[in-house]
Write a protein that holds these residues in place. Structure first.
Motif, PDB file in Angstrom:
ATOM      1  N   ASP A 282       0.891  -1.112  -0.010  1.00  0.00           N
ATOM      2  CA  ASP A 282       0.006   0.008  -0.064  1.00  0.00           C
ATOM      3  C   ASP A 282       0.754   1.254   0.202  1.00  0.00           C
ATOM      4  O   ASP A 282       0.286   2.272  -0.399  1.00  0.00           O
ATOM      5  N   GLU A 283       1.973   1.354   0.575  1.00  0.00           N
ATOM      6  CA  GLU A 283       2.913   2.262   0.423  1.00  0.00           C
ATOM      7  C   GLU A 283       3.813   2.532  -0.562  1.00  0.00           C
ATOM      8  O   GLU A 283       5.048   3.072  -0.555  1.00  0.00           O
ATOM      9  N   ALA A 284       3.718   1.479  -1.621  1.00  0.00           N
ATOM     10  CA  ALA A 284       4.623   1.274  -2.724  1.00  0.00           C
ATOM     11  C   ALA A 284       4.065   2.452  -3.840  1.00  0.00           C
ATOM     12  O   ALA A 284       2.702   2.557  -4.006  1.00  0.00           O
ATOM     13  N   VAL A 285       4.840   3.209  -4.087  1.00  0.00           N
ATOM     14  CA  VAL A 285       4.541   4.532  -5.424  1.00  0.00           C
ATOM     15  C   VAL A 285       5.440   4.164  -6.460  1.00  0.00           C
ATOM     16  O   VAL A 285       6.802   4.141  -6.670  1.00  0.00           O
ATOM     17  N   LEU A 286       4.838   4.080  -7.680  1.00  0.00           N
ATOM     18  CA  LEU A 286       5.630   3.946  -8.911  1.00  0.00           C
ATOM     19  C   LEU A 286       5.400   5.158  -9.757  1.00  0.00           C
ATOM     20  O   LEU A 286       4.147   5.466 -10.061  1.00  0.00           O
ATOM     21  N   GLU A 287       6.379   6.097  -9.837  1.00  0.00           N
ATOM     22  CA  GLU A 287       6.077   7.461 -10.406  1.00  0.00           C
ATOM     23  C   GLU A 287       6.966   7.455 -11.739  1.00  0.00           C
ATOM     24  O   GLU A 287       8.116   6.987 -11.875  1.00  0.00           O
ATOM     25  N   VAL A 288       6.324   8.103 -12.753  1.00  0.00           N
ATOM     26  CA  VAL A 288       6.745   8.316 -14.098  1.00  0.00           C
ATOM     27  C   VAL A 288       7.853   9.235 -14.111  1.00  0.00           C
ATOM     28  O   VAL A 288       7.876  10.479 -13.435  1.00  0.00           O
ATOM     29  N   ILE A 289       9.101   9.053 -14.485  1.00  0.00           N
ATOM     30  CA  ILE A 289      10.100  10.102 -14.595  1.00  0.00           C
ATOM     31  C   ILE A 289       9.561  10.951 -15.729  1.00  0.00           C
ATOM     32  O   ILE A 289       9.404  10.546 -16.813  1.00  0.00           O
ATOM     33  N   PRO A 290       9.992  12.360 -15.417  1.00  0.00           N
ATOM     34  CA  PRO A 290       9.299  13.328 -16.230  1.00  0.00           C
ATOM     35  C   PRO A 290      10.027  13.299 -17.756  1.00  0.00           C
ATOM     36  O   PRO A 290      11.160  13.075 -17.641  1.00  0.00           O
ATOM     37  N   ASN A 291       9.090  13.426 -18.507  1.00  0.00           N
ATOM     38  CA  ASN A 291       9.698  13.505 -20.118  1.00  0.00           C
ATOM     39  C   ASN A 291       8.700  14.228 -20.957  1.00  0.00           C
ATOM     40  O   ASN A 291       7.913  14.833 -20.338  1.00  0.00           O
ATOM     41  N   ALA A 292       9.094  14.377 -22.319  1.00  0.00           N
ATOM     42  CA  ALA A 292       8.400  15.243 -23.204  1.00  0.00           C
ATOM     43  C   ALA A 292       7.697  14.501 -24.292  1.00  0.00           C
ATOM     44  O   ALA A 292       7.179  15.076 -25.162  1.00  0.00           O
ATOM     45  N   GLU A 293       7.261  13.348 -24.154  1.00  0.00           N
ATOM     46  CA  GLU A 293       6.691  12.238 -25.195  1.00  0.00           C
ATOM     47  C   GLU A 293       5.121  12.491 -25.227  1.00  0.00           C
ATOM     48  O   GLU A 293       4.648  12.951 -24.059  1.00  0.00           O
ATOM     49  N   THR A 294       4.690  12.452 -26.466  1.00  0.00           N
ATOM     50  CA  THR A 294       3.020  12.461 -26.515  1.00  0.00           C
ATOM     51  C   THR A 294       2.576  11.002 -25.996  1.00  0.00           C
ATOM     52  O   THR A 294       1.367  11.112 -25.565  1.00  0.00           O
ATOM     53  N   HIS A 295       3.212  10.105 -25.921  1.00  0.00           N
ATOM     54  CA  HIS A 295       2.808   8.599 -25.515  1.00  0.00           C
ATOM     55  C   HIS A 295       3.635   7.994 -24.376  1.00  0.00           C
ATOM     56  O   HIS A 295       4.928   8.271 -24.739  1.00  0.00           O
ATOM     57  N   TYR A 296       3.184   7.548 -23.561  1.00  0.00           N
ATOM     58  CA  TYR A 296       3.920   6.639 -22.579  1.00  0.00           C
ATOM     59  C   TYR A 296       2.920   5.802 -21.786  1.00  0.00           C
ATOM     60  O   TYR A 296       1.901   6.061 -21.932  1.00  0.00           O
ATOM     61  N   LYS A 297       3.622   4.715 -21.374  1.00  0.00           N
ATOM     62  CA  LYS A 297       2.749   3.574 -20.587  1.00  0.00           C
ATOM     63  C   LYS A 297       3.677   3.218 -19.439  1.00  0.00           C
ATOM     64  O   LYS A 297       4.567   2.713 -19.525  1.00  0.00           O
ATOM     65  N   LEU A 298       3.211   3.752 -18.224  1.00  0.00           N
ATOM     66  CA  LEU A 298       3.946   3.388 -17.155  1.00  0.00           C
ATOM     67  C   LEU A 298       3.940   1.562 -17.042  1.00  0.00           C
ATOM     68  O   LEU A 298       4.979   1.213 -16.937  1.00  0.00           O
ATOM     69  N   ILE A 299       2.744   0.901 -17.017  1.00  0.00           N
ATOM     70  CA  ILE A 299       2.691  -0.161 -17.045  1.00  0.00           C
ATOM     71  C   ILE A 299       2.078  -0.757 -18.400  1.00  0.00           C
ATOM     72  O   ILE A 299       0.930  -0.426 -18.590  1.00  0.00           O
ATOM     73  N   ARG A 300       2.980  -1.520 -19.088  1.00  0.00           N
ATOM     74  CA  ARG A 300       2.378  -2.039 -20.554  1.00  0.00           C
ATOM     75  C   ARG A 300       2.135  -3.394 -20.471  1.00  0.00           C
ATOM     76  O   ARG A 300       3.087  -4.337 -20.475  1.00  0.00           O
ATOM     77  N   LEU A 301       0.846  -3.968 -20.652  1.00  0.00           N
ATOM     78  CA  LEU A 301       0.527  -5.266 -20.907  1.00  0.00           C
ATOM     79  C   LEU A 301       0.414  -5.507 -22.330  1.00  0.00           C
ATOM     80  O   LEU A 301      -0.730  -4.842 -22.935  1.00  0.00           O
ATOM     81  N   HIS A 302       1.008  -6.435 -23.021  1.00  0.00           N
ATOM     82  CA  HIS A 302       0.688  -6.660 -24.303  1.00  0.00           C
ATOM     83  C   HIS A 302       1.159  -8.076 -24.680  1.00  0.00           C
ATOM     84  O   HIS A 302       1.997  -8.623 -24.517  1.00  0.00           O
ATOM     85  N   GLU A 303      -0.003  -8.736 -25.398  1.00  0.00           N
ATOM     86  CA  GLU A 303       0.227 -10.094 -25.617  1.00  0.00           C
ATOM     87  C   GLU A 303       0.253 -11.071 -24.610  1.00  0.00           C
ATOM     88  O   GLU A 303       1.458 -11.817 -24.566  1.00  0.00           O
ATOM     89  N   CYS A 304      -0.196 -10.799 -23.393  1.00  0.00           N
ATOM     90  CA  CYS A 304      -0.114 -11.627 -22.072  1.00  0.00           C
ATOM     91  C   CYS A 304      -1.386 -11.831 -21.514  1.00  0.00           C
ATOM     92  O   CYS A 304      -2.417 -11.491 -21.732  1.00  0.00           O
ATOM     93  N   ASP A 305      -1.398 -13.292 -21.009  1.00  0.00           N
ATOM     94  CA  ASP A 305      -2.718 -13.786 -20.365  1.00  0.00           C
ATOM     95  C   ASP A 305      -2.400 -14.001 -18.929  1.00  0.00           C
ATOM     96  O   ASP A 305      -1.342 -14.069 -18.114  1.00  0.00           O
ATOM     97  N   ASP A 306      -3.477 -13.880 -17.962  1.00  0.00           N
ATOM     98  CA  ASP A 306      -3.535 -14.369 -16.614  1.00  0.00           C
ATOM     99  C   ASP A 306      -2.734 -13.182 -15.735  1.00  0.00           C
ATOM    100  O   ASP A 306      -1.521 -14.055 -15.199  1.00  0.00           O
ATOM    101  N   VAL A 307      -2.684 -12.019 -15.773  1.00  0.00           N
ATOM    102  CA  VAL A 307      -2.109 -11.118 -15.135  1.00  0.00           C
ATOM    103  C   VAL A 307      -2.958 -10.421 -14.144  1.00  0.00           C
ATOM    104  O   VAL A 307      -4.009 -10.096 -14.507  1.00  0.00           O
TER     105      VAL A 307
END
Length: 277
Positions: A62-87
């Motif tokens: 509950d005290e875990a924070v995942l923070e995006v490192i600042p960037n200048a991009e138009t697109h980003y995904k902090l957590i990206r799920l792609h072609e995966c099952d049962d997560v």
């Protein structure tokens, strides 16, 4: 079942170090088991993304924070799920860079993206806030299936709390979508397929709270591809229009909003050019 602690693979969680590679290394070791993320402040390169693998549970303190490192991009995904099952991803806070973003363009910085070819994905008790785009996003050319989002919070994200662009059997229960504002559409949930996309089918939206979003609590926009079998029941709306449904059937001949079941007490349904068989 293997249980892997992300810190044993080099994650520091000190609010300074880039922990992206350590997370992905730990996820490879945890495939088929569980990745434990202890309390800490983990800085993540959301252009590279954290990339879960099939058959994995990710459990954040509950005290875990995942923070995006600042960037200048138009697109980003902090957590990206792609072609995966049962997560399954449980707990913790994902923090975007909307206050520190280095660019001015784009609206596609996502907290969690459940993308093409995913199936049986569950998010439980995850707090996603301050993203340049959406707190949560579901969509891909190979349609995501059997996605459950339960007891999560999307707060102060810039574009949407949750976008559903393609998907089959999407369950959205007991969440809070609040303070979405910054760039349109600014909705709590937006179900809106892209032009020519495979569409959305079988969505259950129950027991959620929609608070002070910039435009609408739930928007259903079936202009470009089919949307069907949407059930909206026993939700709470405060500080914005509750529901907007819009569809222009002539723009996509096979498109329809079918079996749209809406149960409200003293709230307005706004609909424009809809075909409801």
């Amino acid at each position: 079942m293997a249980i892997v602690n992300v810190k044993t693979h080099g994650a520091r969680g000190d609010g300074t170090a880039d922990d992206t590679n350590a997370f992905n290394k730990a996820l490879r070791a945890a495939q088929g088991g569980k990745l434990m993320v202890p309390a800490g402040h983990y800085m993540i390169n959301a252009i590279k993304s954290i990339r879960p693998l099939s058959n994995t549970i990710i459990e954040l303190n509950d005290e875990a924070v995942l923070e995006v490192i600042p960037n200048a991009e138009t697109h980003y995904k902090l957590i990206r799920l792609h072609e995966c099952d049962d997560v399954t991803i449980c707990g913790g806070t994902l923090k975007g860079d909307r206050q520190k973003h280095k660019g001015t363009d784009g609206e596609w910085g996502m907290g969690i993206c459940i993308g093409s070819g995913c199936a049986r994905i569950a998010l439980q008790g995850v707090h996603s806030r301050e993203m340049w785009g959406d707190g949560f996003y579901v969509g891909g050319q190979v349609v995501p299936r059997e996605v459950t989002i339960r007891d999560c919070i999307a707060d102060f994200n810039r574009r949407q709390g949750l976008s559903v662009v393609t998907g089959v059997q999407i369950t959205i229960v007991g969440n809070r979508f609040s303070n979405t504002r910054g760039t349109r559409p600014e909705n709590g949930i937006d179900i809106e397929p892209d032009r020519g996309g495979p569409g959305v089918d079988n969505v259950w939206i129950e027991g959620n709270r929609f608070i002070n979003n910039g435009q609408v609590g739930i928007e259903i926009a079936g202009k470009w591809a089919p949307i069907s079998n949407v059930t909206i029941v026993n939700n709470h709306f405060d500080g914005q229009r509750p529901l907007k449904v819009k569809h222009v059937s002539s723009d996509y001949e096979q498109s329809s909003l079918s079996k749209l079941l809406c149960f409200f007490h003293n709230y307005r349904l706004e609909a424009a050019s809809c075909y409801v068989p």
